[in-house]
Design a protein around this motif. Structure first.
Motif, PDB file in Angstrom:
ATOM      1  N   ASN A  99       0.481  -0.931  -0.178  1.00 42.59           N
ATOM      2  CA  ASN A  99      -0.206   0.134  -0.293  1.00 42.59           C
ATOM      3  C   ASN A  99       0.775   1.525   0.055  1.00 42.59           C
ATOM      4  O   ASN A  99       1.130   1.844   0.710  1.00 42.59           O
ATOM      5  N   PRO A 100       1.543   1.448  -1.287  1.00 40.34           N
ATOM      6  CA  PRO A 100       2.670   2.856  -1.243  1.00 40.34           C
ATOM      7  C   PRO A 100       2.043   4.516  -0.851  1.00 40.34           C
ATOM      8  O   PRO A 100       2.557   4.480  -0.860  1.00 40.34           O
ATOM      9  N   HIS A 101       0.219   4.704  -0.862  1.00 43.43           N
ATOM     10  CA  HIS A 101       0.132   6.219  -0.576  1.00 43.43           C
ATOM     11  C   HIS A 101      -0.958   5.326   0.177  1.00 43.43           C
ATOM     12  O   HIS A 101      -2.486   5.592  -0.106  1.00 43.43           O
ATOM     13  N   PRO A 102      -0.596   5.272   1.594  1.00 45.02           N
ATOM     14  CA  PRO A 102      -1.909   5.571   2.767  1.00 45.02           C
ATOM     15  C   PRO A 102      -2.229   6.393   2.281  1.00 45.02           C
ATOM     16  O   PRO A 102      -1.784   7.951   2.664  1.00 45.02           O
ATOM     17  N   SER A 162      -5.085   5.326  11.371  1.00 45.94           N
ATOM     18  CA  SER A 162      -5.399   4.165  12.199  1.00 45.94           C
ATOM     19  C   SER A 162      -4.133   3.121  11.443  1.00 45.94           C
ATOM     20  O   SER A 162      -3.909   3.026  10.122  1.00 45.94           O
ATOM     21  N   TYR A 163      -4.401   1.797  11.261  1.00 49.01           N
ATOM     22  CA  TYR A 163      -3.134   0.904  11.293  1.00 49.01           C
ATOM     23  C   TYR A 163      -4.169   0.138   9.956  1.00 49.01           C
ATOM     24  O   TYR A 163      -3.498  -0.325   8.820  1.00 49.01           O
ATOM     25  N   PRO A 167       3.906   2.663  17.285  1.00 52.48           N
ATOM     26  CA  PRO A 167       4.889   3.080  16.052  1.00 52.48           C
ATOM     27  C   PRO A 167       4.593   2.745  14.408  1.00 52.48           C
ATOM     28  O   PRO A 167       5.686   3.406  13.418  1.00 52.48           O
ATOM     29  N   LEU A 168       4.298   1.454  14.505  1.00 53.71           N
ATOM     30  CA  LEU A 168       4.340   1.476  12.573  1.00 53.71           C
ATOM     31  C   LEU A 168       3.027   2.995  12.550  1.00 53.71           C
ATOM     32  O   LEU A 168       3.823   2.750  11.019  1.00 53.71           O
ATOM     33  N   THR A 169       1.956   3.149  12.874  1.00 51.77           N
ATOM     34  CA  THR A 169       1.813   4.421  12.300  1.00 51.77           C
ATOM     35  C   THR A 169       1.835   6.092  12.618  1.00 51.77           C
ATOM     36  O   THR A 169       1.064   7.296  12.206  1.00 51.77           O
ATOM     37  N   LYS A 170       3.499   5.862  13.257  1.00 51.10           N
ATOM     38  CA  LYS A 170       3.505   7.346  13.538  1.00 51.10           C
ATOM     39  C   LYS A 170       3.893   8.407  12.783  1.00 51.10           C
ATOM     40  O   LYS A 170       3.706   9.611  12.568  1.00 51.10           O
ATOM     41  N   ASN A 208      -7.980   5.383  14.375  1.00 48.61           N
ATOM     42  CA  ASN A 208      -7.086   5.946  14.746  1.00 48.61           C
ATOM     43  C   ASN A 208      -6.556   6.110  15.790  1.00 48.61           C
ATOM     44  O   ASN A 208      -7.007   6.734  16.946  1.00 48.61           O
ATOM     45  N   GLN A 209      -5.901   5.573  16.221  1.00 42.64           N
ATOM     46  CA  GLN A 209      -5.021   5.441  17.914  1.00 42.64           C
ATOM     47  C   GLN A 209      -4.423   6.598  17.740  1.00 42.64           C
ATOM     48  O   GLN A 209      -4.430   7.125  19.175  1.00 42.64           O
ATOM     49  N   TRP A 210      -4.061   8.499  17.056  1.00 40.19           N
ATOM     50  CA  TRP A 210      -3.770   8.420  17.249  1.00 40.19           C
ATOM     51  C   TRP A 210      -4.844   9.846  17.365  1.00 40.19           C
ATOM     52  O   TRP A 210      -4.562  11.366  17.746  1.00 40.19           O
ATOM     53  N   ARG A 211      -6.102   9.624  17.436  1.00 39.95           N
ATOM     54  CA  ARG A 211      -7.013  10.399  17.114  1.00 39.95           C
ATOM     55  C   ARG A 211      -8.597  10.028  17.370  1.00 39.95           C
ATOM     56  O   ARG A 211      -9.138   9.430  17.441  1.00 39.95           O
ATOM     57  N   VAL A 212      -7.896   9.473  19.104  1.00 43.01           N
ATOM     58  CA  VAL A 212      -8.955   8.400  19.804  1.00 43.01           C
ATOM     59  C   VAL A 212     -10.280   8.880  19.837  1.00 43.01           C
ATOM     60  O   VAL A 212     -11.438   8.739  20.111  1.00 43.01           O
TER      61      VAL A 212
END
Length: 266
Positions: A71-74, A125-126, A117-120, A183-187
């Motif tokens: 998925n090169p362009h999330p 969201s993952y 860390p993966l989604t930073k 999205n764990q950055w925007r709970v």
């Protein structure tokens, strides 16, 4: 390290002297021995932690590159039904980090140490990072349940469904899993200003959901969690509404364990 070495050498001299008929250790000398041993253990644990963290960071980088190839362009997508992941994506994730997760670590560990860390970089969201799918099944679960148990249970549910529908690829089944779909950055945005504005409600009420797979453990912990009870309520209401309309597309609540779906006698 110098202090540890000095204490270690001193300990050997004192113990050797005592064994050969020399003077007994004084209280101060005994404290030096104990302190030296404790310090050595601390250094060992710190080095082990640094090594483990370094290896995990390396594997996170490798896995990120694999995700980027697929998925090169999330891109961000609407909250709710459009942010599911497939059973295959879940299994790929678990296989990549199984040595760190083990048999006892849970969603709290997975979210803090791997998903964030993966989604930073993208703050997504993952599901959006890995390539989102349209949901078929909604997962209701307790974050404290071991992740290995969660994966085993979802996998078994996917296999049961595939066998029931005569589908060859069970891993193509898709699931809305809050840890991966929100999205764990925007709970705060995911929870919403009201329960009707939550991503949980959007996913369940989307019209795409085929049923709720509740992931049960030995203590039936999901039934002690407020969000799981909310999901149970919405599932019950959806089932009642469908029954009133004479429809049968929504399967309602499915009680899932690693051995199968309890509703089906498994």
């Amino acid at each position: 390290l110098l202090l540890m070495g000095m204490c270690g050498v001193r300990s050997v001299i004192l113990l050797t002297g005592a064994g050969a008929g020399g003077a007994q250790l004084t209280a101060l000398e005994m404290l030096q021995v104990i302190f030296g041993l404790l310090f050595a253990i601390l250094i060992h644990l710190l080095n082990h932690h640094r090594h483990a963290s370094g290896v995990l960071d390396k594997n996170l980088h490798i896995f990120s590159e694999e995700l980027f190839k697929k998925n090169p362009h999330p891109q961000p997508c609407a909250r709710g039904h459009a942010r599911a992941i497939s059973a295959r994506q879940m299994l790929d994730f678990f296989q990549a980090f199984q040595e760190y997760i083990g048999s006892s670590r849970n969603m709290y560990y997975v979210c803090s140490n791997i998903l964030l860390p993966l989604t930073k970089s993208y703050k997504l969201s993952y599901a959006e990072l890995a390539g989102p799918k349209t949901l078929e099944w909604f997962c209701s679960h307790f974050w404290g349940t071991p992740f290995a148990h969660f994966v085993e249970t979802v996998t078994k549910h996917a296999q049961v469904v595939a066998e029931e529908l005569n589908i060859q690829d069970f891993a193509a089944a898709t699931y809305w899993i809050c840890t991966f779909s929100n999205n764990q950055w925007r709970v705060a945005e995911e929870v919403g200003a009201s329960w009707e504005a939550s991503s949980f409600y959007y996913a369940l009420r989307s019209g795409f959901c085929r049923g709720t797979a509740m992931i049960l453990d030995e203590d039936i912990k999901p039934l002690t969690r407020s969000w799981c009870l909310f999901e149970l309520l919405q599932t019950t209401l959806l089932s009642q509404e469908q029954e009133q309309r004479g429809e049968s597309t929504f399967k309602g609540l499915l009680l899932c364990t690693p051995t199968g779906v309890m509703n089906y006698g498994q």
